[in-house]
Design a protein around this motif. Structure first.
Motif, PDB file in Angstrom:
ATOM      1  N   GLY A 134      -2.914  -1.667  21.033  1.00 21.96           N
ATOM      2  CA  GLY A 134      -1.842  -2.268  21.627  1.00 21.96           C
ATOM      3  C   GLY A 134      -1.048  -3.158  20.520  1.00 21.96           C
ATOM      4  N   ALA A 135      -0.944  -2.572  19.481  1.00 21.66           N
ATOM      5  CA  ALA A 135      -0.265  -3.276  18.205  1.00 21.66           C
ATOM      6  C   ALA A 135       1.393  -3.110  18.456  1.00 21.66           C
ATOM      7  CB  ALA A 135      -0.634  -2.664  16.847  1.00 21.66           C
ATOM      8  N   ASP A 136       1.985  -4.213  18.159  1.00 22.80           N
ATOM      9  CA  ASP A 136       3.363  -4.106  17.899  1.00 22.80           C
ATOM     10  C   ASP A 136       3.917  -3.634  16.580  1.00 22.80           C
ATOM     11  OD1 ASP A 136       4.066  -5.367  20.807  1.00 22.80           O
ATOM     12  OD2 ASP A 136       2.603  -6.938  19.723  1.00 22.80           O
ATOM     13  N   LYS A 137       3.050  -4.147  15.626  1.00 24.23           N
ATOM     14  CA  LYS A 137       3.596  -3.838  14.022  1.00 24.23           C
ATOM     15  C   LYS A 137       2.208  -3.349  13.457  1.00 24.23           C
ATOM     16  CE  LYS A 137       7.803  -5.399  15.041  1.00 24.23           C
ATOM     17  NZ  LYS A 137       8.031  -6.639  14.951  1.00 24.23           N
ATOM     18  N   LEU A 138       2.454  -2.259  12.622  1.00 22.28           N
ATOM     19  CA  LEU A 138       1.511  -2.171  11.539  1.00 22.28           C
ATOM     20  C   LEU A 138       1.941  -2.548  10.065  1.00 22.28           C
ATOM     21  CD1 LEU A 138      -1.175  -0.556  10.546  1.00 22.28           C
ATOM     22  CD2 LEU A 138       0.266   1.501  10.817  1.00 22.28           C
ATOM     23  N   ALA A 139       1.168  -3.424   9.692  1.00 20.97           N
ATOM     24  CA  ALA A 139       1.558  -4.156   8.223  1.00 20.97           C
ATOM     25  C   ALA A 139       0.785  -3.337   7.146  1.00 20.97           C
ATOM     26  CB  ALA A 139       1.200  -5.682   8.061  1.00 20.97           C
ATOM     27  N   THR A 140       1.666  -2.874   6.382  1.00 23.50           N
ATOM     28  CA  THR A 140       0.916  -2.179   5.182  1.00 23.50           C
ATOM     29  C   THR A 140       1.091  -2.893   4.011  1.00 23.50           C
ATOM     30  OG1 THR A 140       2.822  -0.967   4.530  1.00 23.50           O
ATOM     31  CG2 THR A 140       1.455   0.076   6.261  1.00 23.50           C
ATOM     32  N   GLY A 141       0.202  -2.671   2.762  1.00 25.88           N
ATOM     33  CA  GLY A 141       0.324  -3.270   1.592  1.00 25.88           C
ATOM     34  C   GLY A 141       1.280  -2.784   0.570  1.00 25.88           C
ATOM     35  N   HIS A 142       2.498  -1.987   1.043  1.00 22.69           N
ATOM     36  CA  HIS A 142       3.215  -1.278   0.148  1.00 22.69           C
ATOM     37  C   HIS A 142       3.958  -2.527  -0.700  1.00 22.69           C
ATOM     38  CE1 HIS A 142       2.596   2.130   2.680  1.00 22.69           C
ATOM     39  NE2 HIS A 142       2.879   2.801   1.566  1.00 22.69           N
ATOM     40  N   ASN A 143       3.921  -2.365  -1.966  1.00 22.38           N
ATOM     41  CA  ASN A 143       4.674  -3.385  -2.853  1.00 22.38           C
ATOM     42  C   ASN A 143       5.835  -2.544  -3.404  1.00 22.38           C
ATOM     43  OD1 ASN A 143       3.785  -2.011  -5.017  1.00 22.38           O
ATOM     44  ND2 ASN A 143       1.857  -2.720  -5.107  1.00 22.38           N
ATOM     45  N   LEU A 144       6.523  -3.863  -4.207  1.00 24.08           N
ATOM     46  CA  LEU A 144       7.857  -3.035  -4.734  1.00 24.08           C
ATOM     47  C   LEU A 144       7.967  -1.834  -5.543  1.00 24.08           C
ATOM     48  CD1 LEU A 144      10.415  -5.594  -6.289  1.00 24.08           C
ATOM     49  CD2 LEU A 144       9.427  -3.474  -7.752  1.00 24.08           C
ATOM     50  N   ASP A 145       6.639  -1.831  -6.355  1.00 21.83           N
ATOM     51  CA  ASP A 145       6.549  -0.617  -7.277  1.00 21.83           C
ATOM     52  C   ASP A 145       6.162   0.600  -6.305  1.00 21.83           C
ATOM     53  OD1 ASP A 145       5.577  -3.025  -8.565  1.00 21.83           O
ATOM     54  OD2 ASP A 145       5.147  -1.730 -10.356  1.00 21.83           O
ATOM     55  N   TRP A 185       7.094  -6.075   0.077  1.00 19.03           N
ATOM     56  CA  TRP A 185       8.206  -5.274  -0.340  1.00 19.03           C
ATOM     57  C   TRP A 185       9.003  -5.766  -1.600  1.00 19.03           C
ATOM     58  CZ3 TRP A 185      13.978  -4.925   0.577  1.00 19.03           C
ATOM     59  CH2 TRP A 185      14.470  -3.761   0.502  1.00 19.03           C
ATOM     60  N   LYS A 186       8.903  -7.040  -1.907  1.00 20.48           N
ATOM     61  CA  LYS A 186       9.436  -7.397  -2.933  1.00 20.48           C
ATOM     62  C   LYS A 186       8.757  -8.012  -4.227  1.00 20.48           C
ATOM     63  CE  LYS A 186      14.050  -8.670  -1.350  1.00 20.48           C
ATOM     64  NZ  LYS A 186      14.937  -9.745  -1.028  1.00 20.48           N
ATOM     65  N   THR A 187       7.327  -7.523  -3.720  1.00 25.97           N
ATOM     66  CA  THR A 187       6.471  -8.322  -4.614  1.00 25.97           C
ATOM     67  C   THR A 187       5.824  -7.094  -5.836  1.00 25.97           C
ATOM     68  OG1 THR A 187       5.492  -9.549  -2.917  1.00 25.97           O
ATOM     69  CG2 THR A 187       4.095  -9.373  -4.892  1.00 25.97           C
ATOM     70  N   HIS A 188       5.783  -7.403  -6.979  1.00 27.79           N
ATOM     71  CA  HIS A 188       5.395  -6.429  -8.128  1.00 27.79           C
ATOM     72  C   HIS A 188       3.724  -6.229  -7.989  1.00 27.79           C
ATOM     73  CE1 HIS A 188       8.984  -6.069 -10.779  1.00 27.79           C
ATOM     74  NE2 HIS A 188       9.260  -7.436 -10.404  1.00 27.79           N
ATOM     75  N   GLU A 189       3.334  -4.977  -8.251  1.00 24.83           N
ATOM     76  CA  GLU A 189       2.186  -4.719  -8.310  1.00 24.83           C
ATOM     77  C   GLU A 189       1.299  -5.534  -9.189  1.00 24.83           C
ATOM     78  OE1 GLU A 189       1.200  -0.545  -8.249  1.00 24.83           O
ATOM     79  OE2 GLU A 189      -0.756  -0.750  -8.849  1.00 24.83           O
ATOM     80  N   LYS A 190       1.750  -5.635 -10.354  1.00 21.68           N
ATOM     81  CA  LYS A 190       1.209  -6.403 -11.427  1.00 21.68           C
ATOM     82  C   LYS A 190       0.730  -7.836 -10.812  1.00 21.68           C
ATOM     83  CE  LYS A 190       4.027  -7.803 -14.865  1.00 21.68           C
ATOM     84  NZ  LYS A 190       4.492  -8.764 -14.589  1.00 21.68           N
ATOM     85  N   ASP A 191       1.639  -8.490 -10.059  1.00 25.14           N
ATOM     86  CA  ASP A 191       1.354  -9.765  -9.768  1.00 25.14           C
ATOM     87  C   ASP A 191       0.331  -9.892  -8.512  1.00 25.14           C
ATOM     88  OD1 ASP A 191       3.296 -11.208 -11.320  1.00 25.14           O
ATOM     89  OD2 ASP A 191       4.873 -11.081  -9.782  1.00 25.14           O
ATOM     90  N   VAL A 192       0.261  -8.929  -7.778  1.00 24.42           N
ATOM     91  CA  VAL A 192      -0.765  -8.652  -6.853  1.00 24.42           C
ATOM     92  C   VAL A 192      -2.166  -8.715  -7.514  1.00 24.42           C
ATOM     93  CG1 VAL A 192      -1.880  -7.546  -4.875  1.00 24.42           C
ATOM     94  CG2 VAL A 192       0.588  -7.305  -5.229  1.00 24.42           C
ATOM     95  N   GLY A 193      -2.366  -8.034  -8.430  1.00 25.29           N
ATOM     96  CA  GLY A 193      -3.565  -7.896  -9.450  1.00 25.29           C
ATOM     97  C   GLY A 193      -3.938  -9.244 -10.044  1.00 25.29           C
TER      98      GLY A 193
END
Ligand code: SF4
Length: 283
Positions: A134-145, A185-193
């Motif tokens: 019954g989800a309204d949104k599906l959040a994914t971890g897609h980053n800027l890269d 969406w605006k977060t660099h992959e490097k920063d996530v690490g």
């Protein structure tokens, strides 16, 4: 260079919060499902949303899919379980084996890259479970890269129809399709690490053994070289894409697959088409 941990964390959270607010990713009383692989991007997404659920008044559940990659996926699922447990978030698990009757490893060599069937079946299963919840949104971890890589891949393959999938929030294009949102969406992959290491977060850092065969990994290497020579290139590209293309559903006509009944823009969805090939080969 020593990093100020608190300032860094605040910057990461503020970046995601800006995207959530600017694009109105979540409304009050919604149920948000996080697609949780156990990798750093999805784990950060989970932590950020768990932090915001009280203030923004939404509910959160995580879903992990085990594609069936020996020596790789089980560690990711374990990281997903540990993070959900520590944050008190319910985790729902699904697997290719249970849903489709095969593991991704069984398809090795059948396609130019294992990422092709992996993406098709994972997207379908994630949506199916999210819809059942019954989800309204599906959040994914897609980053800027990831976003720029995906855009360039579609451009390289002349898959213009896929352009509607870009942007931080996708439209609801079918009643059974849960719209995706991308807080990083605006977060660099490097920063996530860096975030995961700085905060000692239980994250699965290993690369999937199949990733090297993908077009994505080649584009990723090229973009990283560009960014190293000209810092800021990735963000500029994202801004250019956002200005050049309107991220709307536009010409996408969604119906349901005549075989499985799942949402599809084709009479027979990609997953069913692949299932027929797979059944011929391995069953
Ligand atoms: Fe699937 Fe490819 Fe990602 Fe591996 S790298 S999990 S095969 S999409």
């Amino acid at each position: 260079m020593k990093i100020d941990g608190d300032a860094f964390n605040q910057r990461i959270i503020a970046g995601a919060r800006e995207v959530i607010d600017e694009y109105k990713l979540i409304d009050p009383n919604e149920l948000v499902v996080v697609a949780l692989s156990g990798g750093k991007d999805s784990v950060l997404t989970l932590h950020i949303l768990a932090d915001l659920m009280g203030e923004l008044e939404f509910d959160l559940v995580a879903v992990s899919i085990d594609e069936g990659v020996a020596g790789y996926r089980s560690e990711g699922v374990e990281a997903a379980r540990l993070n959900c447990e520590s944050l008190g978030i319910k985790l729902v698990e699904g697997s290719f084996k249970d849903e489709f009757g095969f593991k991704l490893d069984d398809l090795h060599g059948m396609y130019q890259s294992s990422c092709i069937p992996c993406g098709v079946f994972r997207r379908q299963l994630l949506n199916k479970i999210s819809h059942q919840l019954g989800a309204d949104k599906l959040a994914t971890g897609h980053n800027l890269d990831d976003e720029i890589q995906s855009f360039l891949m579609s451009l390289a393959k002349a898959e213009i129809r896929r352009f509607y999938k870009f942007g931080p929030k996708l439209d609801k294009i079918h009643p059974d399709m849960v719209p995706r949102i991308k807080p990083l969406w605006k977060t660099h992959e490097k920063d996530v690490g860096i975030w995961a290491v700085l905060n000692n977060i239980e994250v699965h850092f290993a690369e999937c053994p199949y990733s090297a065969t993908s077009l994505r990994s080649k584009i990723k290497g090229y973009l990283n070289q560009l960014e190293e020579k000209r810092p800021g290139t990735k963000l500029s590209m994202l801004k250019s894409f956002s200005k050049s293309f309107k991220f709307e559903k536009k010409d996408v006509q969604m119906g349901v697959c005549s075989l499985c009944g799942e949402p599809s823009s084709l009479d027979v969805c990609m997953a069913c088409e692949m299932m027929a090939e797979i059944n011929d080969r391995i069953k």
